[in-house]
Structure formats: C-alpha cells, structure tokens
Scaffold this active site. Sequence first.
Site, mmCIF file in Angstrom:
data_model
loop_
_atom_site.group_PDB
_atom_site.id
_atom_site.type_symbol
_atom_site.label_atom_id
_atom_site.label_comp_id
_atom_site.label_asym_id
_atom_site.label_seq_id
_atom_site.Cartn_x
_atom_site.Cartn_y
_atom_site.Cartn_z
ATOM 1 N N ASP A 118 -2.625 6.599 0.613
ATOM 2 C CA ASP A 118 -2.465 5.573 1.628
ATOM 3 C C ASP A 118 -3.749 5.491 2.436
ATOM 4 O OD1 ASP A 118 -0.862 3.773 3.336
ATOM 5 O OD2 ASP A 118 0.835 4.920 2.549
ATOM 6 N N ASP A 220 -2.618 -0.107 3.853
ATOM 7 C CA ASP A 220 -1.564 -0.400 4.825
ATOM 8 C C ASP A 220 -1.852 -1.722 5.557
ATOM 9 O OD1 ASP A 220 0.774 0.856 6.247
ATOM 10 O OD2 ASP A 220 -0.537 0.606 7.973
ATOM 11 N N GLU A 286 -0.535 -3.791 1.103
ATOM 12 C CA GLU A 286 0.760 -4.138 1.701
ATOM 13 C C GLU A 286 0.630 -5.503 2.366
ATOM 14 O OE1 GLU A 286 4.029 -2.710 5.021
ATOM 15 O OE2 GLU A 286 1.932 -2.203 5.282
ATOM 16 N N HIS A 347 9.514 3.345 2.031
ATOM 17 C CA HIS A 347 9.808 4.152 3.218
ATOM 18 C C HIS A 347 10.095 3.279 4.444
ATOM 19 C CE1 HIS A 347 5.718 2.911 3.572
ATOM 20 N NE2 HIS A 347 5.658 3.347 4.808
ATOM 21 N N ASP A 348 10.027 1.967 4.277
ATOM 22 C CA ASP A 348 10.309 1.060 5.399
ATOM 23 C C ASP A 348 11.604 0.273 5.187
ATOM 24 O OD1 ASP A 348 7.893 1.669 6.729
ATOM 25 O OD2 ASP A 348 6.799 0.189 5.553
#
Length: 559
Positions: A118, A220, A286, A347-348
């Site tokens: 990430d 991200d 993302e 994870h969101d």
Amino acid sequence: MTQPSLSHDLHWWQRGVVYQIYPRSFKDNTGNGVGDLQGVIEKLDYLNDGSTDPTSNDIPKSLGIDAIWLSPFYPSPMADFGYDVADYCNIHPLFGSLDTFDLLVTEAHRRGIKIIIDYVPNHSSDQHPWFIESRSSRDNPKRTWYIWRDPKPEGGLPNNWGSVFGGPAWTWDETTGQYYFHQFLKEQPDLNWRNSEVRQAMLDVLRFWLDRGVDGFRMDVIGMIIKDTKLRDNPTNPDASPDLHPDDIFGRHLHLYNEDQDEVHEVIRIFRRLLDEYGNRCAIGELWCDLPRWVKYYGENGDGLHLPFNFRLLSLPWNAEAIRQSVEQMEAALPTFAWPNYVLGSHDAQRLATRIGSKQARVAAMLLLTLRGTPTLYYGDELGMENGVIPIEKMQDPQGLHFGPDRNRDVCRTPMQWTDGPSAGFSTTDSSTSEPVEPWLPVSADFESRNVDAQSAEPTSMLNLYRRLLWYRRATPTLQAGRYMSVDAGGDDCFVYLREHPTGKCLMALNFTDQSRTLSIPNMQNGSLVISTYLDRTETVSNSTLSLRPNEGVIIRIE
Ligand code: GLC
C-alpha cells in the site's frame, strides 16, 4: 473491446489473482493480539506453496493465489490503522522490521507470489516529521508541503469541503494561525502534490520499496492527490440522501474540486514511468468515480495505472441483470490496451457473505474467478467469513466511532479464522503468562466451524470451492486470457457468459436466485460440466438445456 491474448503473453498482474491481507488481522506471530509480517510469512504456504500441478482433479492444499497486497505496515500512530503514515520507509515495530519485510519478499518470491504494498500518497500522519516541521512556523521550508490556508476574509473555514470521516476538512492550528487541509482525519494532513519537492520525496519512497523488490503498489485514494488550484467550494449534491448523518458534510457534496482533477494524470504518468524503469511492476489505484472518468486512469495510451480498481460490483444490487450490465458497460468502455479487474471485498466494505448471503457468496466466488480480468480476493472471503459483531466498547475504526455502528469498518477486519482453538489460531499464547491473548478485534463467534482447518477437511466447503476455482483458473488459459461474451439463455435471473480463446471455450452459468432454473443455451456444443459451486457434480453436457439448482453456478468446458 480488447482482443484475446495468449495467456503466456500476459503479465503476472493480468494472469494472476491478488489476495488482500490486512496485516493486523491475518496472523499474530508475536502474541500481542495484532497480526504481523512474520505471521504472513508463516502462512505463505496456505496462500501458495509454490507447487505447480494444477492439472490434478484433487483439491489442492494451497489456495493458489499469485500476489498479495498488504495494507499499510508503516510506523504510524494508528489513528486510521496505518493509513496515517509517520515514516514511509520503515516498518512499524508491531509488524516487524525491514529485515522481516525482506524475508517476506524472499519467501513470497520463492513460492512465485508477488508482493504489492500500500502506498498512501494523499496524506501522511500528523506525526510525520514533514508535518511536524510544516506546522512549526509559517516560514518553515516544509510549510508548503501541506495545504495551509488563512480563514476567509469574513472569517471561517477556507472552503466548504468535508472530511470523509465527518466534519469539515479543515483544522485550525493555533501556533501558526492558519487552517490545514485533511481529506480524512485531522491526524491525516494532505500532502501538497503541486509542490515539486513533495513529488521528489514521494517518488523516492517508491524507489525505496522497488529497490527492496516489491512488485507493485496499491495507491490509496489516488484520485484525490491533486486539488483544484483555487480550492473552490464544492456544489451540493441534489441526490444526497436526507438520512445522512448531520456531520457528513462530505456526503452532501458533489466532489467537483477536491478530487479527480485532470492534472492527477500527469502525476500518475510519472509514477508509471518510474515503475516501467524497473520493469514488470504493477500500479493499482483506489478510485471512486463514474465509468468515463475511471477509464481515463488507464492513461491515454496505457501510460497510466495498470489497474484502476473496479469496485462497481461492491455496491450493486446482487442480481444477474445488474451484474451483467456492469460487466458489459465496463467491457465496452475499455480501450484495447486496458485490462479489466474486479473487487468483491475489502477492508473498507461489508463482508461479501453478509451482504449477499452465504449461498450466493459461492456464486460470487465463481463470478470473480471466471470473468475477464484480474480478481482481487479479500482475506477470509475464501471461508465465507461474515461481518463480525463488535460491541460498542470494542469499536476501533475512526469512521465507526464518528458515524456509528452502521459505518463501522471493524466488521470486516476481524481476525482470520485458522483453527477452532483459542483466538481461532490467530494469536499465539502470551509467552509470560501462557494465557491465550485477546486479539485486537474480537474473533467472530462462528470460528469453531468456520475456519481453515475445518473447511480443509470438508470436501465441499467454501474454502475448497475457492481452491478448486483458483487452480482451475491457473490451468485454463481461456479463463486467464479468453475473450468475454455474454450469452442470452432466456430469463433475467441467471448470468450466462462465454470465455473464448484459441485453446478452448468455457461457458459460465450462474443462478442468482434461490430457485431452480432451466436455461436454453443457444448453439450449445458438447461440453463437460467441470465445476459446480456445490462441488458435487461433473458430467457431460450434450444438449442445449441446462438445469441449475438454487444458488448454483457452473463452469462448462466446451469441446
Ligand atoms: C482509503 C483506505 C481506507 C482509509 C482511507 C484513508 O480509502 O482504503 O481504509 O481509511 O483511504 O487513508
């Protein structure tokens, strides 16, 4: 639409399957209740033990993924569980050290697993030395590394932008008498990507990890790094839900000026040029924008991101028609150089099995692993893990703490369920007391039956379905590289599609309902039903009528 390629012409990030690991929650090797990199190393064989015998019909022991994406493991005060980075070039002691990371890269590569990490370019932690300097005085050389503004002449916030996590996106700094901008928490100040020194410093971060052998980056909120030069007010969104939390300013606006600015593509091209210097590396981003804007992130000639994450299947109503339409719209929008991808969990997001039900989660597994494009699989979805139940007093996620349990992301971050033992085999026991350690989030109550050991022993489990699908995909160039075509088999309840390749064809028929369906497949040639989501039948198919049981998906290899 992209023409078919031979699978040996594909890059690893096109051919392979990405598995997302949330390091805090995967495997705790040190016995402190928080997962770590040594824990990931310990479980690499589970993910892919490097064996190369995908032709056997037995269910393989290892999952058979090709790459892991690790959510952040950097030094961080953990205000947003690692998405608030205090040092971009190190490892938080909770997770290990740079030596542990190097070992992970070596061990993963030995098994043929690529490492994607990430990269959080939009904002750092407020504890990053850059921000500490930046906020120390107005004339500090790092002042312009972040976004500082005076109040409006009439007083008040510089503009109307809201923070994703609630409230305004500006925080007043008493010492220097200005506001600073943070798209997320006030502990996550936004870097100023219009500053060339920031660009250089953040490119050096990429170099640091590329030199350590990482194969790719998941970037991200990449669409947010460049803001409107004038920081103009965002317009109100006329379609915003009236039920939004009173503090959800972000949710009430159209994000015209705070994200997706044209100049972001120039920065992405710079990232891309750097990755290309190293060769065979992958940039994933993302992104949350509509299809026409999203497609632009591939770059004008494929000089942008390799994979702008495609999250559309995460938010659509779970029915065959909606999914089919989304797939077709994306296939139609892609220029020839662009490679598709699909995400079904993260994870969101809510856990897949909770959102669509555990029966349809098996159909979703088949969909994800047979569509054209790179699938990203979220840890634990291969067991059908459901949303955890998190008592208020154990809630950790800043978004949940601000907006309430409905938006709590802890639910999808509960510890991976390995065994039916203490903490589901996630943590070791405390070395000083020999007592089982309490993991940072509670283990889900279903761990005694839903765990890797139990599901490995049960031939038709969800885990074995994933293994079977993953290994079949590995062995089948058609599923990796074949052209996608939708098939009209009558009725809107099933999604039927063909993948076609010089080496063969596969037909997928997925029943999105909990009732039986009989389909009529036009021009059906002889074939073999090779996998049912029930894992209980393989048979010859010789006519155009195909019966599916409730919640059943099948793969038919056409001869
Ligand atoms: C991304 C991450 C999310 C994080 C946010 C701020 O959306 O996926 O977990 O909270 O960025 O960094």
